[in-house]
Design a protein around this motif. Structure first.
Motif, mmCIF file in Angstrom:
data_model
loop_
_atom_site.group_PDB
_atom_site.id
_atom_site.type_symbol
_atom_site.label_atom_id
_atom_site.label_comp_id
_atom_site.label_asym_id
_atom_site.label_seq_id
_atom_site.Cartn_x
_atom_site.Cartn_y
_atom_site.Cartn_z
ATOM 1 N N LYS A 133 0.848 -1.140 0.026
ATOM 2 C CA LYS A 133 -0.051 0.160 -0.014
ATOM 3 C C LYS A 133 0.908 1.111 -0.104
ATOM 4 O O LYS A 133 0.495 2.116 -0.624
ATOM 5 C CB LYS A 133 -0.980 -0.093 1.201
ATOM 6 C CG LYS A 133 -1.941 -0.912 1.204
ATOM 7 C CD LYS A 133 -2.933 -1.058 2.375
ATOM 8 C CE LYS A 133 -4.097 -2.032 2.239
ATOM 9 N NZ LYS A 133 -5.275 -1.747 3.518
ATOM 10 N N GLN A 134 1.822 1.293 0.925
ATOM 11 C CA GLN A 134 2.753 2.370 0.750
ATOM 12 C C GLN A 134 3.429 2.640 -0.443
ATOM 13 O O GLN A 134 3.646 3.781 -1.055
ATOM 14 C CB GLN A 134 3.984 2.303 1.854
ATOM 15 C CG GLN A 134 4.830 3.425 2.042
ATOM 16 C CD GLN A 134 6.140 3.479 1.530
ATOM 17 O OE1 GLN A 134 6.547 2.391 0.741
ATOM 18 N NE2 GLN A 134 6.781 4.243 1.245
ATOM 19 N N ALA A 135 4.119 1.301 -1.174
ATOM 20 C CA ALA A 135 4.718 1.702 -2.136
ATOM 21 C C ALA A 135 3.869 2.056 -3.433
ATOM 22 O O ALA A 135 4.138 2.987 -4.072
ATOM 23 C CB ALA A 135 4.993 0.164 -2.791
ATOM 24 N N LEU A 136 2.594 1.419 -3.603
ATOM 25 C CA LEU A 136 1.389 2.060 -4.599
ATOM 26 C C LEU A 136 1.318 3.664 -4.334
ATOM 27 O O LEU A 136 0.947 4.401 -5.462
ATOM 28 C CB LEU A 136 0.427 1.214 -4.382
ATOM 29 C CG LEU A 136 0.612 -0.259 -5.003
ATOM 30 C CD1 LEU A 136 -0.933 -1.000 -4.739
ATOM 31 C CD2 LEU A 136 1.105 -0.323 -6.355
ATOM 32 N N ARG A 137 1.198 4.164 -3.025
ATOM 33 C CA ARG A 137 0.571 5.272 -2.821
ATOM 34 C C ARG A 137 2.016 6.325 -3.311
ATOM 35 O O ARG A 137 1.701 7.446 -3.728
ATOM 36 C CB ARG A 137 0.842 5.568 -1.230
ATOM 37 C CG ARG A 137 0.179 6.892 -0.860
ATOM 38 C CD ARG A 137 -0.471 6.843 0.648
ATOM 39 N NE ARG A 137 0.671 6.644 1.580
ATOM 40 C CZ ARG A 137 0.648 5.333 2.281
ATOM 41 N NH1 ARG A 137 -0.360 4.511 2.197
ATOM 42 N NH2 ARG A 137 1.681 4.981 3.019
ATOM 43 N N GLU A 138 3.267 5.726 -2.932
ATOM 44 C CA GLU A 138 4.306 6.600 -3.211
ATOM 45 C C GLU A 138 4.767 6.793 -4.736
ATOM 46 O O GLU A 138 4.790 7.782 -5.208
ATOM 47 C CB GLU A 138 5.670 6.289 -2.790
ATOM 48 C CG GLU A 138 5.703 6.333 -1.178
ATOM 49 C CD GLU A 138 5.641 7.686 -0.819
ATOM 50 O OE1 GLU A 138 6.409 8.552 -1.245
ATOM 51 O OE2 GLU A 138 4.677 8.127 -0.063
ATOM 52 N N ILE A 139 4.207 5.664 -5.622
ATOM 53 C CA ILE A 139 4.561 5.647 -7.104
ATOM 54 C C ILE A 139 3.365 6.617 -7.577
ATOM 55 O O ILE A 139 3.526 7.482 -8.630
ATOM 56 C CB ILE A 139 4.346 4.217 -7.528
ATOM 57 C CG1 ILE A 139 5.487 3.370 -7.102
ATOM 58 C CG2 ILE A 139 4.104 4.411 -9.062
ATOM 59 C CD1 ILE A 139 5.520 1.846 -7.571
ATOM 60 N N SER A 140 1.933 6.643 -6.932
ATOM 61 C CA SER A 140 0.966 7.306 -7.584
ATOM 62 C C SER A 140 1.455 8.826 -7.233
ATOM 63 O O SER A 140 1.298 9.806 -8.217
ATOM 64 C CB SER A 140 -0.248 7.131 -6.706
ATOM 65 O OG SER A 140 -0.575 5.937 -6.877
ATOM 66 N N LYS A 141 2.008 9.191 -6.079
ATOM 67 C CA LYS A 141 2.451 10.472 -5.854
ATOM 68 C C LYS A 141 3.598 11.034 -6.698
ATOM 69 O O LYS A 141 3.547 12.208 -7.432
ATOM 70 C CB LYS A 141 3.163 10.729 -4.581
ATOM 71 C CG LYS A 141 3.553 12.010 -4.014
ATOM 72 C CD LYS A 141 3.810 11.916 -2.606
ATOM 73 C CE LYS A 141 5.374 11.298 -2.153
ATOM 74 N NZ LYS A 141 5.544 11.483 -0.794
#
Length: 245
Positions: A133-141
């Protein structure tokens, strides 16, 4: 015989590489604190140029073939196969006009002179591979960041380095998230060859006389069909990878 010669030359290379990182650490701090983002970006560009030149100790050459005109001030998603850490400085230097940012593992965000500072302050994102979840959130950012600021994101969709030159299957999730969050970005496929040869003996000594090539393919527009787009980009990159163990 070459492996025997590689030991002292590898020690020299490691010394030069380490000293370069140490010297540029305070320069990055000054550039960032005094001149802001642009100051940091300029220092980081010359840091990576200097890291490339350290390779002279190993007889390493870098050839960056970019026959296509890539427009500036538009978001880009640079997609490449991944063979070693030596893939990164040439991309940063030769694509510096496009402000390349990286998706990096969170462990690189501390403890490494120059590298950690730039990852934390230069616009790249740090992902925790154990926390999806953290990884996907950072890539979205990162996707939203390059869309807004007209910069570029660099991603290696294989997820890990190929130690033999043979490309691994793409893990498309991160690339797909970037494409969704930066819909106007042009995709820039790059095929990297012979970077793996620097580690032909393992971690130490380094291989000598490698000619690392970067073949930049024609920019591709995002047509909206992400699965078909990613398949096409993967095929184009892998077709350009011709050097294997």
């Amino acid at each position: 015989m070459q492996k025997i010669v590689a030991y002292p030359l590898s020690a020299l290379y490691s010394l030069l590489f380490g000293l370069t990182l140490i010297v540029f650490e305070p320069l990055q701090w000054i550039g960032y604190r005094v001149f802001g983002y642009n100051g940091l970006k300029r220092v980081v560009s010359y840091l990576n140029f200097s890291l490339m030149k350290c390779g002279v100790a190993l007889g390493t050459k870098h050839t960056f073939n970019n026959p296509h005109e890539i427009p500036e001030n538009v978001p880009l998603i640079i997609v490449a196969n991944h063979q070693s850490m030596h893939d990164i400085p040439p991309i940063i230097w030769h694509m510096r006009a496009h402000h390349p940012k990286f998706v990096s593992k969170i462990e690189l965000g501390k403890g490494i002179p120059s590298v950690s500072f730039n990852l934390r302050h230069g616009g790249s994102v740090l992902i925790d591979r154990k926390d999806s979840k953290q990884a996907l959130r950072e890539i979205s950012k990162l996707g939203k960041y390059i869309e807004e600021h007209k910069r570029s994101a660099v991603i290696f969709p294989e997820g890990t380095r190929s130690r033999t030159g043979v490309p691994k299957k793409f893990q498309p999730t991160g690339l797909k998230i970037l494409l969704k969050n930066a819909p106007s970005a042009l995709i820039i496929p790059i095929s990297i060859n012979d970077s793996w040869k620097i580690h032909r003996y393992g971690k130490f000594p380094y291989g000598l006389g490698s000619n690392i090539t970067f073949d930049v393919h024609k920019p591709i527009e995002n047509t909206g069909d992400l699965d078909a787009l990613i398949t096409m980009v993967e095929k184009q990159i892998k077709t350009g990878v011709t050097s294997f163990e």
